[in-house]
Design a protein around this motif. Sequence first.
Motif, PDB file in Angstrom:
ATOM      1  N   GLU A 391       3.353  -3.906  28.704  1.00 26.63           N
ATOM      2  CA  GLU A 391       2.906  -3.737  27.417  1.00 26.63           C
ATOM      3  C   GLU A 391       3.313  -2.232  26.979  1.00 26.63           C
ATOM      4  OE1 GLU A 391       1.552  -5.314  24.797  1.00 26.63           O
ATOM      5  OE2 GLU A 391       1.838  -6.887  25.968  1.00 26.63           O
ATOM      6  N   GLY A 392       4.123  -2.172  25.927  1.00 19.61           N
ATOM      7  CA  GLY A 392       4.829  -0.876  25.672  1.00 19.61           C
ATOM      8  C   GLY A 392       3.578  -0.028  25.111  1.00 19.61           C
ATOM      9  N   ILE A 393       2.446  -0.669  24.884  1.00 25.39           N
ATOM     10  CA  ILE A 393       1.399   0.336  24.204  1.00 25.39           C
ATOM     11  C   ILE A 393       0.192   0.247  25.106  1.00 25.39           C
ATOM     12  CG2 ILE A 393       2.247   0.440  21.919  1.00 25.39           C
ATOM     13  CD1 ILE A 393       0.149  -1.739  20.988  1.00 25.39           C
ATOM     14  N   PRO A 394      -0.705   1.056  25.057  1.00 20.18           N
ATOM     15  CA  PRO A 394      -2.042   0.897  25.843  1.00 20.18           C
ATOM     16  C   PRO A 394      -3.044  -0.473  25.246  1.00 20.18           C
ATOM     17  CG  PRO A 394      -1.919   2.904  25.177  1.00 20.18           C
ATOM     18  CD  PRO A 394      -0.712   2.260  24.375  1.00 20.18           C
ATOM     19  N   VAL A 395      -3.061  -1.336  25.952  1.00 19.78           N
ATOM     20  CA  VAL A 395      -3.943  -2.512  25.388  1.00 19.78           C
ATOM     21  C   VAL A 395      -4.734  -2.834  26.855  1.00 19.78           C
ATOM     22  CG1 VAL A 395      -2.617  -3.509  23.964  1.00 19.78           C
ATOM     23  CG2 VAL A 395      -2.153  -4.208  26.219  1.00 19.78           C
ATOM     24  N   THR A 396      -6.013  -3.163  26.598  1.00 18.08           N
ATOM     25  CA  THR A 396      -6.685  -3.573  27.819  1.00 18.08           C
ATOM     26  C   THR A 396      -7.603  -4.943  27.373  1.00 18.08           C
ATOM     27  OG1 THR A 396      -8.800  -2.229  26.517  1.00 18.08           O
ATOM     28  CG2 THR A 396      -7.405  -1.179  28.220  1.00 18.08           C
ATOM     29  N   VAL A 397      -6.898  -5.818  26.822  1.00 15.48           N
ATOM     30  CA  VAL A 397      -7.479  -7.200  26.463  1.00 15.48           C
ATOM     31  C   VAL A 397      -6.657  -8.116  27.328  1.00 15.48           C
ATOM     32  CG1 VAL A 397      -8.439  -6.244  24.339  1.00 15.48           C
ATOM     33  CG2 VAL A 397      -6.042  -7.214  24.530  1.00 15.48           C
ATOM     34  N   PRO A 398      -7.003  -9.263  27.573  1.00 15.99           N
ATOM     35  CA  PRO A 398      -6.499 -10.293  28.277  1.00 15.99           C
ATOM     36  C   PRO A 398      -5.139 -10.547  27.626  1.00 15.99           C
ATOM     37  CG  PRO A 398      -8.839 -10.823  28.242  1.00 15.99           C
ATOM     38  CD  PRO A 398      -8.570  -9.752  27.102  1.00 15.99           C
ATOM     39  N   VAL A 399      -4.279 -11.106  28.388  1.00 17.29           N
ATOM     40  CA  VAL A 399      -2.949 -11.629  28.016  1.00 17.29           C
ATOM     41  C   VAL A 399      -3.106 -12.611  26.717  1.00 17.29           C
ATOM     42  CG1 VAL A 399      -0.610 -12.777  28.279  1.00 17.29           C
ATOM     43  CG2 VAL A 399      -1.927 -11.393  30.071  1.00 17.29           C
ATOM     44  N   ALA A 400      -3.919 -13.681  26.887  1.00 12.85           N
ATOM     45  CA  ALA A 400      -4.198 -14.791  25.709  1.00 12.85           C
ATOM     46  C   ALA A 400      -4.444 -13.968  24.324  1.00 12.85           C
ATOM     47  CB  ALA A 400      -5.220 -15.672  26.147  1.00 12.85           C
ATOM     48  N   LEU A 401      -5.026 -12.814  24.432  1.00 17.46           N
ATOM     49  CA  LEU A 401      -5.379 -12.239  22.998  1.00 17.46           C
ATOM     50  C   LEU A 401      -4.450 -11.084  22.606  1.00 17.46           C
ATOM     51  CD1 LEU A 401      -9.308 -11.447  24.001  1.00 17.46           C
ATOM     52  CD2 LEU A 401      -8.378 -13.590  22.727  1.00 17.46           C
ATOM     53  N   LEU A 402      -3.402 -10.947  23.292  1.00 20.67           N
ATOM     54  CA  LEU A 402      -2.532  -9.772  23.070  1.00 20.67           C
ATOM     55  C   LEU A 402      -1.885 -10.245  21.648  1.00 20.67           C
ATOM     56  CD1 LEU A 402      -0.752  -9.034  26.275  1.00 20.67           C
ATOM     57  CD2 LEU A 402      -2.338  -7.464  24.956  1.00 20.67           C
ATOM     58  N   ALA A 403      -1.877 -11.260  21.175  1.00 17.05           N
ATOM     59  CA  ALA A 403      -1.259 -11.498  19.788  1.00 17.05           C
ATOM     60  C   ALA A 403      -2.158 -10.957  18.747  1.00 17.05           C
ATOM     61  CB  ALA A 403      -0.734 -12.798  19.534  1.00 17.05           C
ATOM     62  N   THR A 404      -3.188 -10.752  18.786  1.00 18.49           N
ATOM     63  CA  THR A 404      -4.259 -10.300  17.911  1.00 18.49           C
ATOM     64  C   THR A 404      -4.854  -9.024  18.486  1.00 18.49           C
ATOM     65  OG1 THR A 404      -5.869 -11.806  18.875  1.00 18.49           O
ATOM     66  CG2 THR A 404      -4.509 -12.763  16.903  1.00 18.49           C
ATOM     67  N   GLN A 405      -4.554  -8.435  19.338  1.00 17.44           N
ATOM     68  CA  GLN A 405      -5.199  -7.223  19.947  1.00 17.44           C
ATOM     69  C   GLN A 405      -5.246  -6.112  18.661  1.00 17.44           C
ATOM     70  OE1 GLN A 405      -4.221  -4.166  20.813  1.00 17.44           O
ATOM     71  NE2 GLN A 405      -1.955  -4.294  20.302  1.00 17.44           N
ATOM     72  N   THR A 406      -6.433  -5.332  18.643  1.00 16.32           N
ATOM     73  CA  THR A 406      -6.484  -4.351  17.907  1.00 16.32           C
ATOM     74  C   THR A 406      -6.491  -3.044  18.230  1.00 16.32           C
ATOM     75  OG1 THR A 406      -8.846  -4.520  17.995  1.00 16.32           O
ATOM     76  CG2 THR A 406      -7.624  -6.095  16.282  1.00 16.32           C
ATOM     77  N   SER A 407      -6.089  -2.827  19.762  1.00 20.31           N
ATOM     78  CA  SER A 407      -6.431  -1.636  20.382  1.00 20.31           C
ATOM     79  C   SER A 407      -5.578  -0.657  19.886  1.00 20.31           C
ATOM     80  CB  SER A 407      -5.984  -1.628  21.724  1.00 20.31           C
ATOM     81  OG  SER A 407      -6.751  -2.475  22.346  1.00 20.31           O
ATOM     82  N   GLY A 408      -5.853   0.608  19.825  1.00 23.41           N
ATOM     83  CA  GLY A 408      -4.859   1.725  19.167  1.00 23.41           C
ATOM     84  C   GLY A 408      -3.916   2.202  20.259  1.00 23.41           C
ATOM     85  N   ASP A 409      -2.842   2.966  19.951  1.00 19.75           N
ATOM     86  CA  ASP A 409      -1.952   3.507  20.578  1.00 19.75           C
ATOM     87  C   ASP A 409      -1.809   5.005  20.388  1.00 19.75           C
ATOM     88  OD1 ASP A 409      -0.533   2.768  18.371  1.00 19.75           O
ATOM     89  OD2 ASP A 409       1.122   3.944  19.367  1.00 19.75           O
ATOM     90  N   THR A 410      -2.404   5.583  19.689  1.00 16.30           N
ATOM     91  CA  THR A 410      -2.238   7.071  19.130  1.00 16.30           C
ATOM     92  C   THR A 410      -3.341   7.555  18.733  1.00 16.30           C
ATOM     93  OG1 THR A 410      -0.298   5.869  18.194  1.00 16.30           O
ATOM     94  CG2 THR A 410      -1.148   7.949  16.964  1.00 16.30           C
ATOM     95  N   CYS A 411      -3.497   8.816  18.456  1.00 15.16           N
ATOM     96  CA  CYS A 411      -4.522   9.615  17.953  1.00 15.16           C
ATOM     97  C   CYS A 411      -4.268  10.215  16.541  1.00 15.16           C
ATOM     98  CB  CYS A 411      -4.836  10.786  18.889  1.00 15.16           C
ATOM     99  SG  CYS A 411      -4.899  10.353  20.652  1.00 15.16           S
ATOM    100  N   CYS A 412      -5.037  10.967  15.858  1.00 14.10           N
ATOM    101  CA  CYS A 412      -5.062  11.499  14.795  1.00 14.10           C
ATOM    102  C   CYS A 412      -5.918  12.860  14.553  1.00 14.10           C
ATOM    103  CB  CYS A 412      -5.535  10.689  13.519  1.00 14.10           C
ATOM    104  SG  CYS A 412      -5.264  11.287  11.928  1.00 14.10           S
ATOM    105  N   ALA A 413      -5.241  13.763  14.039  1.00 16.62           N
ATOM    106  CA  ALA A 413      -6.018  15.179  13.783  1.00 16.62           C
ATOM    107  C   ALA A 413      -5.481  15.636  12.307  1.00 16.62           C
ATOM    108  CB  ALA A 413      -5.462  16.173  14.573  1.00 16.62           C
TER     109      ALA A 413
END
Length: 600
Positions: A391-413
Amino acid sequence: MTTRPEMWGSRGATSSTHWLASAAGASMYDHGGTAFDAAVAAGLVLQVVEPHLNGLGGDVSIVFHDAATGTTRAICGQGPMPATASIEGFQALGLATVPGSGLLAATVPGAFGAWMRLLEEHGTLPLRTVLEPAVHYATTGVPLLPKAAEMIAAVQPVFAEHWTESGRVFLDRDGRAPRAGQRWRNPYLADTYRRLLAEGEANGRTREGVIRAASDAFYRGFVAEIVDDYVTGNAVLDATGDTHAGLLTGQDLARWTADEEATLTLAFGDRVVHKAGPWTQGPVFLQQLALLDGIGSTDFLGADYVHRMTEVTKLAFADREAWYGDPRFTDDLTPWLLDPDYNRARAALVGDTASLDLRPGVIAGRQPRLPDLPLGELEPTDPPWLVQLREGIPVTVPVALLATQTSGDTCCATAADDRGNLVAATPSGGWLKSSPVLPGLGFPLGTRGQMAWLDAGHPNALVGGKRPRTTLSPTIVERGGRGELAFGTPGGDQQDQWTLQAFLAHTAFGLGLQESVEAAAFHSDHVPTSFAPRRAAPGVITVESGVGRDVITALEARGHTVKVVPDQTLGKVCFSAVGTDDSCRAAASPNGNQAYAITR
């Protein structure tokens, strides 16, 4: 009613994706600092408190408004691919894409250089003052975020058996992953910060000289030496499931500098919106605005609004896929992409039903080129640690949910001050799961190279010394010749969808800043993602349940495939703003319970 108040201050405001970073930024106003000092302090603390989403070895895109000169500019903290990188070299390894983790995808780490340029040329405080909060938290520890703990646990076998330097930093002495909420320290990173400061102070005689010398210590000193010794001489496990050495050298770091450059702009009513160039995905925000003429006449979050926003997004992002790339290596076609006549013709393509096609436009007589590569999928039988590496971005959900995963990969300031200065930045990369921690330094390299295509005819083709197109996309807005708004969000490809919705909620529909970041959000999954393994879901729109059942039913009737997720799960938009009376305001999304706005 909002879950939090919209913050007001008379001296300055800071809003970021972690409360400790926002507090560090706000503390700079107590030292007499400006929004530039606040943004840098917050950005450095984010490297400590969100190690699963960014790091000292990552990258950043920064846009800012300098009230003293009345100018808005961008700073590129996206480093290029190594000079020796080539499509032929990757193909010789049997690869059709750049791996999403490991050493092969490493680019020059641009975050530190970009923060230092902002601080040197626009800040007012000494490096020691601005760096102190990050050193403190790395030394004394911070409560580990639940998502960070999940990520460490997911890749614990890799850290224990393969990336042992990462194990030293992120696992306990028995090789166990830390718990969520546990006080976690990174003394190696603290030592790196201290050494950068010490070398800066030893070799610089002025405030600016200290900052410049610290940057030299990173790019031409001890950090570059460790990169040079380690990356090309060690084959490590990566996303392929095999081992490869990297290409990045100390020379690549030495020849790079964080450039300051003009922004791209678009007038929207009496406002002017500023974004970085097509080395980011930022121009899609501007093109969506150009395609959305009259959107304020629709019902906010009604079916017509969501449908039109989604269809416009598909068109703008299709142009991103076909035309964006580093303008130093490929023609910059953004003047054509933002041309009013072009966008009137594009807007006419929006129909009453959902499009299932990817439709980039013809530019200046040129036919668009979409990458001719299959979209990747993961094997469900792969071990969890390999799933994470692929997975090119940080995700921590099961593979079956990756198509709809909503995890972020970034920060903001973001930051604003009573002088009228504004800064918006989206730091990312150098995630703890992206690459092994560099020996003794306490941080890994980023893997932004995964965004380049191994397709020589494409504008975003991999070339040595070229920046891969990034998703990082902060925004500055001017009004009446003055800076007004600074904002951004985590979210990879979704950044310029979620921030656009918050911007329109405030400017076209009259919601307050806090109301805007708390409004129900949605995004299209239609266009291929920028990250490995490159997924697309044509016609799919992900919406928070707060849009309402009637709207969801109406969207389905128009041909959209609607995926419903819980409220307050999409995006973490952060706003800082300057009022016409020089007061400062700020707002932060409650999503994830960690983004906060703090004012002075």
